[in-house]
Scaffold this motif. Structure first.
Motif, PDB file in Angstrom:
ATOM      1  N   UNK A  69       0.823  -1.201   0.000  1.00 27.52           N
ATOM      2  CA  UNK A  69       0.000   0.000   0.000  1.00 27.52           C
ATOM      3  C   UNK A  69       0.863   1.260   0.000  1.00 27.52           C
ATOM      4  N   UNK A  70       0.440   2.279  -0.727  1.00 32.89           N
ATOM      5  CA  UNK A  70       1.184   3.541  -0.740  1.00 32.89           C
ATOM      6  C   UNK A  70       0.991   4.350   0.535  1.00 32.89           C
ATOM      7  N   UNK A  71       0.024   3.962   1.342  1.00 33.24           N
ATOM      8  CA  UNK A  71      -0.206   4.563   2.655  1.00 33.24           C
ATOM      9  C   UNK A  71      -1.070   3.590   3.447  1.00 33.24           C
ATOM     10  N   UNK A  84      15.073  -8.985   7.301  1.00 34.39           N
ATOM     11  CA  UNK A  84      16.323  -8.699   6.591  1.00 34.39           C
ATOM     12  C   UNK A  84      16.623  -7.207   6.509  1.00 34.39           C
ATOM     13  N   UNK A  85      15.605  -6.366   6.719  1.00 34.40           N
ATOM     14  CA  UNK A  85      15.761  -4.923   6.581  1.00 34.40           C
ATOM     15  C   UNK A  85      16.298  -4.297   7.859  1.00 34.40           C
ATOM     16  N   UNK A  86      17.000  -3.182   7.712  1.00 32.37           N
ATOM     17  CA  UNK A  86      17.396  -2.411   8.870  1.00 32.37           C
ATOM     18  C   UNK A  86      16.204  -1.588   9.358  1.00 32.37           C
ATOM     19  N   UNK A  87      16.324  -1.054  10.545  1.00 36.22           N
ATOM     20  CA  UNK A  87      15.252  -0.205  11.064  1.00 36.22           C
ATOM     21  C   UNK A  87      15.075   1.038  10.200  1.00 36.22           C
ATOM     22  N   UNK A  88      16.165   1.554   9.690  1.00 37.30           N
ATOM     23  CA  UNK A  88      16.079   2.734   8.826  1.00 37.30           C
ATOM     24  C   UNK A  88      15.292   2.429   7.564  1.00 37.30           C
ATOM     25  N   UNK A  89      15.481   1.228   7.006  1.00 36.90           N
ATOM     26  CA  UNK A  89      14.740   0.849   5.804  1.00 36.90           C
ATOM     27  C   UNK A  89      13.253   0.655   6.106  1.00 36.90           C
ATOM     28  N   UNK A  90      12.958   0.051   7.251  1.00 37.56           N
ATOM     29  CA  UNK A  90      11.550  -0.147   7.612  1.00 37.56           C
ATOM     30  C   UNK A  90      10.864   1.197   7.866  1.00 37.56           C
ATOM     31  N   UNK A  91      11.611   2.140   8.425  1.00 34.77           N
ATOM     32  CA  UNK A  91      11.023   3.425   8.815  1.00 34.77           C
ATOM     33  C   UNK A  91      10.494   4.223   7.636  1.00 34.77           C
ATOM     34  N   UNK A  92      11.056   4.012   6.447  1.00 38.46           N
ATOM     35  CA  UNK A  92      10.622   4.800   5.291  1.00 38.46           C
ATOM     36  C   UNK A  92       9.472   4.150   4.535  1.00 38.46           C
ATOM     37  N   UNK A 111       8.355   0.210  13.958  1.00 36.05           N
ATOM     38  CA  UNK A 111       9.549   0.024  13.134  1.00 36.05           C
ATOM     39  C   UNK A 111      10.479  -1.036  13.710  1.00 36.05           C
ATOM     40  N   UNK A 112      10.732  -0.984  15.010  1.00 39.78           N
ATOM     41  CA  UNK A 112      11.731  -1.883  15.591  1.00 39.78           C
ATOM     42  C   UNK A 112      11.195  -3.263  15.956  1.00 39.78           C
TER      43      UNK A 112
END
Length: 328
Positions: free
Chosen positions: A236-238, A263-271, A280-281
């Motif tokens: 979803x876009x939002x 597999x993703x970092x927290x920074x990647x999940x956050x966006x 996120x975490x």
């Protein structure tokens, strides 16, 4: 003000990760089923259970975050004219040695004590909320709520508008608990992921063994982990509750989302555009639990004439709605 023939209520669910408010009008339809009409629905991530798994105590900063949210919620429900209020606290508060501090804070802020409900009560309320918008003929149901500190499983049917439960269990397994205990890396290491899967599968297998799972016709998952996984699976876009509510997600998509989040970092999940900052975490751990559970449900229902359950229905309604419905 509530509409004619309805009653306005407020429910507050205070879990390990978030605190949520629902103000709603309850009315009984021609079919005898009670239905909610939302007046105000809100969620804030306060992480009340921060560190509880390790220390056994609610941290002062976590209590302060929760107090600030509860003070705002109290002002909202009073301005909306709620006639009855019920607040429930779940896993983090059940486990805390200093839960009396939490109870005193709530009493001073809300004007009444919270109910520190048992895992059994939490499971039953999650079932009532989770099946509220589902055709009763589609049961029996397995309703699962993956929270921050615990996972509730309950099986049952809806008969004449009322739930008839056949089993309920609460497990000390949740997205915050599994993250703090095992999935500490950013991203988690392969060894951490394997340990988390083994731990989750062991607890989930034991929980399912206490349920008449072979007779289940539909698997419904409620709460933030499940809805976030659904948003991710649909790319979803939002975040869109209307699209997510009662959507069905297949086991392959749930596994794909879990693998991606882990597999993703927290920074990647956050966006990610649908991701709430407070998840996120911990979404990696939550999605792992859901993926393992859906696999186990598929195996346990393989002998059904209609074949195994390979999809999960995701509901936006859960224990919060169950709490509200209990007030009328």
């Amino acid at each position: 003000m509530s509409t004619s023939g309805s009653v306005r209520v407020a429910a507050i669910d205070c879990g390990t990760n978030s605190i949520r408010l629902l103000v709603a009008d309850i009315a009984t339809g021609p079919d005898g089923r009670r239905r909610l009409t939302d007046v105000h629905r809100e969620m804030r991530v306060v992480r009340l259970g921060e560190g509880v798994d390790a220390t056994g105590r609610l941290a002062p900063q976590a209590l302060d975050r929760t107090w600030r949210a509860l003070a705002d919620y109290t002002a909202v429900l009073r301005s909306c004219g709620a006639q009855f209020v019920r607040m429930a606290a779940t896993s983090a508060t059940r486990d805390a040695q200093n839960r009396a501090d939490f109870v005193a804070m709530v009493r001073e802020t809300l004007g009444q004590d919270p109910e520190v409900i048992t895992g059994q009560e939490e499971a039953e309320l999650s079932f009532i909320g989770g099946v509220g918008d589902v055709d009763p003929a589609g049961g029996p149901f397995l309703v699962v709520d993956i929270g921050g500190g615990s996972t509730e499983m309950v099986t049952g049917s809806v008969v004449d508008g009322r739930p008839e439960l056949t089993g309920a269990v609460s497990l000390d397994l949740g997205c915050v608990r599994i993250t703090e205990r095992i999935l500490r890396g950013d991203p988690p290491t392969a060894a951490e992921r394997a340990e988390a899967r083994d731990w989750a599968r062991g607890l989930l297998t034991g929980g399912l063994a206490q349920q008449p799972i072979a007779r289940t016709a539909r698997f419904i998952a409620v709460s933030g982990t499940a809805t976030t996984v659904a948003a991710a699976a649909r790319r979803l876009p939002r975040y869109d509750p209307a699209v997510i509510h009662l959507s069905e997600i297949g086991s392959a998509d749930v596994r794909r989302v879990a693998d991606t989040m882990l597999a993703a970092t927290r920074a990647h999940r956050a966006v990610l555009p649908f991701m709430h900052p407070g998840r996120v975490d911990v979404i990696g751990g939550g999605s792992l639990i859901l993926a393992e559970l859906l696999d186990l449900v598929g195996t346990a229902t393989a002998g059904r004439p209609q074949g195994p359950i390979t999809t999960v229905t995701v509901s936006e309604h859960d224990i919060l709605d169950g709490l509200a419905l209990s007030l009328a």
